[in-house]
Design a protein around this motif. Structure first.
Motif, PDB file in Angstrom:
ATOM      1  N   ARG A 172       0.621  -1.149   0.360  1.00 44.23           N
ATOM      2  CA  ARG A 172      -0.327  -0.195  -0.252  1.00 44.23           C
ATOM      3  C   ARG A 172       1.091   0.944   0.089  1.00 44.23           C
ATOM      4  O   ARG A 172       1.942   0.984   0.947  1.00 44.23           O
ATOM      5  N   ASP A 173       0.617   2.247  -0.792  1.00 44.81           N
ATOM      6  CA  ASP A 173       0.861   3.113  -0.469  1.00 44.81           C
ATOM      7  C   ASP A 173       0.736   4.040   0.019  1.00 44.81           C
ATOM      8  O   ASP A 173      -0.970   4.487   0.378  1.00 44.81           O
ATOM      9  N   PRO A 174       1.243   4.717   1.214  1.00 39.71           N
ATOM     10  CA  PRO A 174       0.756   5.296   2.519  1.00 39.71           C
ATOM     11  C   PRO A 174       0.811   6.941   2.659  1.00 39.71           C
ATOM     12  O   PRO A 174      -0.112   7.304   3.145  1.00 39.71           O
ATOM     13  N   VAL A 175       1.054   7.584   1.459  1.00 44.11           N
ATOM     14  CA  VAL A 175       0.538   8.517   1.226  1.00 44.11           C
ATOM     15  C   VAL A 175      -0.927   8.132   0.631  1.00 44.11           C
ATOM     16  O   VAL A 175      -1.641   9.547   0.639  1.00 44.11           O
ATOM     17  N   THR A 176      -0.950   7.820  -0.434  1.00 43.28           N
ATOM     18  CA  THR A 176      -2.538   8.007  -1.374  1.00 43.28           C
ATOM     19  C   THR A 176      -3.414   7.145  -1.267  1.00 43.28           C
ATOM     20  O   THR A 176      -4.185   7.248  -1.468  1.00 43.28           O
ATOM     21  N   LYS A 177      -2.742   6.096  -0.063  1.00 48.45           N
ATOM     22  CA  LYS A 177      -3.077   5.561   0.354  1.00 48.45           C
ATOM     23  C   LYS A 177      -4.383   4.133   0.138  1.00 48.45           C
ATOM     24  O   LYS A 177      -5.002   3.318  -0.506  1.00 48.45           O
ATOM     25  N   GLN A 178      -3.517   4.445  -1.201  1.00 52.12           N
ATOM     26  CA  GLN A 178      -4.401   3.258  -2.515  1.00 52.12           C
ATOM     27  C   GLN A 178      -3.441   2.186  -2.045  1.00 52.12           C
ATOM     28  O   GLN A 178      -2.293   1.681  -2.254  1.00 52.12           O
ATOM     29  N   VAL A 179      -3.875   0.640  -2.738  1.00 51.41           N
ATOM     30  CA  VAL A 179      -3.697  -0.570  -2.027  1.00 51.41           C
ATOM     31  C   VAL A 179      -2.309  -0.498  -4.102  1.00 51.41           C
ATOM     32  O   VAL A 179      -3.046  -0.481  -4.489  1.00 51.41           O
ATOM     33  N   ILE A 180      -1.165  -0.950  -3.660  1.00 54.49           N
ATOM     34  CA  ILE A 180      -0.756  -1.440  -4.531  1.00 54.49           C
ATOM     35  C   ILE A 180      -1.057  -2.695  -5.884  1.00 54.49           C
ATOM     36  O   ILE A 180      -1.028  -3.058  -6.490  1.00 54.49           O
ATOM     37  N   GLY A 181      -0.889  -3.914  -4.940  1.00 59.95           N
ATOM     38  CA  GLY A 181      -1.283  -4.900  -4.946  1.00 59.95           C
ATOM     39  C   GLY A 181      -0.894  -6.119  -4.064  1.00 59.95           C
ATOM     40  O   GLY A 181      -0.368  -5.722  -3.020  1.00 59.95           O
TER      41      GLY A 181
END
Ligand SMILES: [Mn+2]
Length: 458
Positions: A117-126
Motif C-alpha cells: 500500500r502507498d501510505p500517502v495516496t492510501k491506494q492498494v498497489i497489489g
C-alpha cells in the motif's frame, strides 16, 4: 484480465484458458463454477485447469506479485501489510488434503498475505506475496488444539524472503501484528534491506539500552520521559461500557540481542551485533480496574527521535486495517469458502484467482472513497457508465436526471451498489462486500446482453 497474462504455466493454451477463467470469475465472483462459465465448454476448461497437477497456486499468482514488487521510486515509501486469515471450508467438507483450522473444528488452510500500500495516496498497489499454509495435527497430541507455534511463526520470515528487496532508493516497511515479534523475522527483513513496524508481543523480552544495560522492554520504556499525551475513544465491550482512555507517548532506541536458544538459520545468517531498532509506545494511564489497559507497543527499524516521527509510525501501523478489509473482500465477497472442489489443490488454485480479483475490487472501492468527486469517466470504461446511467434512470419525468459525463466516482459506486440491491437510504450506510460484488456482476451481464443485441440487430 491483464493480471494473469505473463503466467509461466508452460503451455500457451492453458494460459489462455486461465485468463478466460479469471475474466469469468469477475463476472460472477460469488457464484460456483458452472455459473461463472459462459458455456459448458468453458466450464470444462476451467475444471480441467483446476485439475492440472502441474499448475500451482504460486504459478497462478506470481506474475501479479512480480508486478507489485516493481513498485516504489527512489525516495518513496511502501507499506507491506502482512497477516494471516483462515479459509475455513467447515468440518463437513470431504475435500482431500485440507488441514484443521479454527479451534481445529473446521477444515481448510491458512492464507498468509502481504498487501502493498502507498501510505500517502492510501491506494492498494497489489499483493507482494502470499503463502498457503496447512496446520498439521501433532501425532500423539492428546489435545488437538495444541499446535506448533514455531512452525506457524516461520511463515512471516519465509514471506519476507519471498518478497525480497525493494527497488534502489525505495523504502519497504513490513507492517505486522504481534505474531511477527520474533528475532528471526527482524533479521530476515534486515537482510532483505526492508524496514519493519511490528507490534511487540512480549514486554518482558530482554533488550539492550543505549547505555549498554540489559533490561526488559517494559523497564526500558518506563525509564523514558513522557513525550506526548492523547486520548482515545475505546468502544464498549460485553463487560465494560465505552470510555475515553488517556494515553502517554514514549519512544526510545534499543538493541535486540541474539536469543539464548537459536536455530541453524540464526547461527548462519544473523548479524553478530545486537539488532538496532526503536520502540514507540502509547499506553493508557490509570485504566479502570476491570479493564484491559490500552497499550500499543511498536518495534520499528525506522529512527524515532521526534514526536512527529513517532506519530508517523503509529499512523503507518494503523493502516494495517487495509489487510483486514482485503480479507473481508476475499472471504465475504467471493464466498471462497463455499466453493465445491474436491481436493485441497483445486481449492488453492481457485483461491489464487480470487485473491487477485479481490485486489481489483478493493482498488475500485478505495478510489470511490478517497476521490469521491473525481470524474468516473477517467477510471471506469465509458460503456459501463453509459449503461449504468440508462439502467438506473427512473422513468418518472420528475426523477433527477443521471448524467454520464459528470458522474463522480462516489455516484458510480452508489449506482453499482444500487444495482447489487443496496437501497441507498441514509440509514443503510455503505453497501457491504456481498452487495458490492453483485453490482458489477449484474452490470457485466447487461453489457454482454447489449453486445449480443448489437451484433444480431445492428
Ligand atoms: Mn494476525
Amino acid at each position: 484480465m491483464m493480471e494473469f497474462s505473463p503466467c509461466e504455466l508452460g503451455d500457451v493454451r492453458r494460459t489462455k484458458r486461465l485468463v478466460k477463467a479469471a475474466a469469468q470469475v469477475l463476472v460472477r465472483p460469488d457464484g460456483t463454477t458452472p455459473e461463472q462459465a459462459e458455456s459448458w465448454g468453458d466450464c470444462k476448461a476451467l475444471y480441467r485447469l483446476m485439475d492440472c497437477d502441474d499448475i500451482s497456486f504460486q504459478a497462478i499468482t506470481s506474475p501479479h506479485y512480480e508486478r507489485t514488487r516493481q513498485s516504489g521510486d527512489a525516495g518513496s515509501v511502501r507499506l507491506i501489510l502482512n497477516d494471516t486469515t483462515e479459509i475455513d471450508y467447515d468440518s463437513k467438507r470431504r475435500a482431500r488434503g485440507l488441514g484443521p483450522v479454527g479451534r481445529n473444528t473446521g477444515r481448510g488452510f491458512f492464507l498468509h498475505s502481504a498487501l502493498m500500500r502507498d501510505p500517502v495516496t492510501k491506494q492498494v498497489i497489489g499483493l507482494a506475496g502470499q503463502e498457503v499454509q496447512y496446520r498439521t495435527k501433532k501425532k500423539g497430541a492428546k489435545n488437538s488444539r495444541r499446535r506448533d507455534p514455531h512452525r506457524e511463526q516461520a511463515v512471516w520470515g519465509r514471506l519476507i524472503d519471498q518478497i525480497g528487496s525493494p527497488p534502489p532508493g525505495a523504502t519497504w516497511l513490513h507492517v505486522c501484528d504481534r505474531g511477527a515479534d520474533d528475532y528471526e523475522v527482524f533479521c530476515r527483513a534486515y537482510r532483505q534491506r526492508c524496514g519493519w513496524i511490528v507490534r511487540a508481543c512480549r514486554l518482558n523480552r530482554q533488550v539492550i539500552s543505549p547505555s549498554g544495560d540489559r533490561m526488559t522492554l517494559k523497564e526500558h520504556l518506563t525509564a523514558q520521559p513522557v513525550r506526548g499525551r492523547q486520548s482515545l475513544e475505546v468502544a464498549a465491550t460485553l463487560k465494560r461500557s465505552a470510555r475515553t482512555a488517556q494515553l502517554e507517548l514514549r519512544f526510545a532506541p534499543l538493541a535486540l540481542p541474539r536469543p539464548r536458544v537459536i536455530n541453524a538459520w540464526i547461527r548462519k545468517h544473523a548479524p553478530s551485533e545486537p539488532l538496532a531498532m526503536w520502540v514507540v509506545e502509547l499506553a493508557e494511564i490509570d485504566p479502570p480496574n476491570d479493564a484491559e489497559q490500552v497499550r500499543r507497543t511498536l518495534l520499528t527499524s525506522q529512527p524515532v527521535e521526534t514526536v512527529e516521527q513517532a506519530q508517523q509510525i503509529i499512523d503507518y501501523y494503523a493502516q494495517r486495517w487495509a489487510i483486514e478489509e482485503y480479507h473481508k473482500a476475499l472471504k465475504t465477497g467471493c464466498q471462497v469458502e463455499s466453493r465445491y472442489y474436491e481436493t485441497a489443490e483445486r481449492l488453492e488454485r481457485i483461491t489464487g484467482l480470487l485473491a487477485i480479483v479481490a485486489v481489483q475490487l478493493l482498488r475500485l472501492r478505495h478510489l470511490a472513497d478517497e476521490h469521491p468527486d473525481h470524474p468516473a469517466i477517467e477510471v471506469v470504461p465509458a460503456q459501463w457508465i453509459k449503461t449504468i446511467t440508462k439502467v438506473r434512470q427512473r422513468p418518472s419525468p420528475r426523477a433527477p436526471k443521471i448524467n454520464a459525463t459528470t458522474m463522480t466516482l462516489e455516484e458510480f459506486d452508489k449506482h453499482l451498489g444500487g444495482l447489487g440491491g443496496h437501497l441507498g437510504r441514509k440509514c443503510d450506510g455503505r453497501p457491504g462486500w456481498q452487495t458490492l460484488w453483485r453490482g458489477p456482476e449484474k452490470l457485466l451481464l447487461i453489457l454482454r446482453g447489449c453486445e449480443i443485441l448489437r451484433t444480431k440487430c445492428g
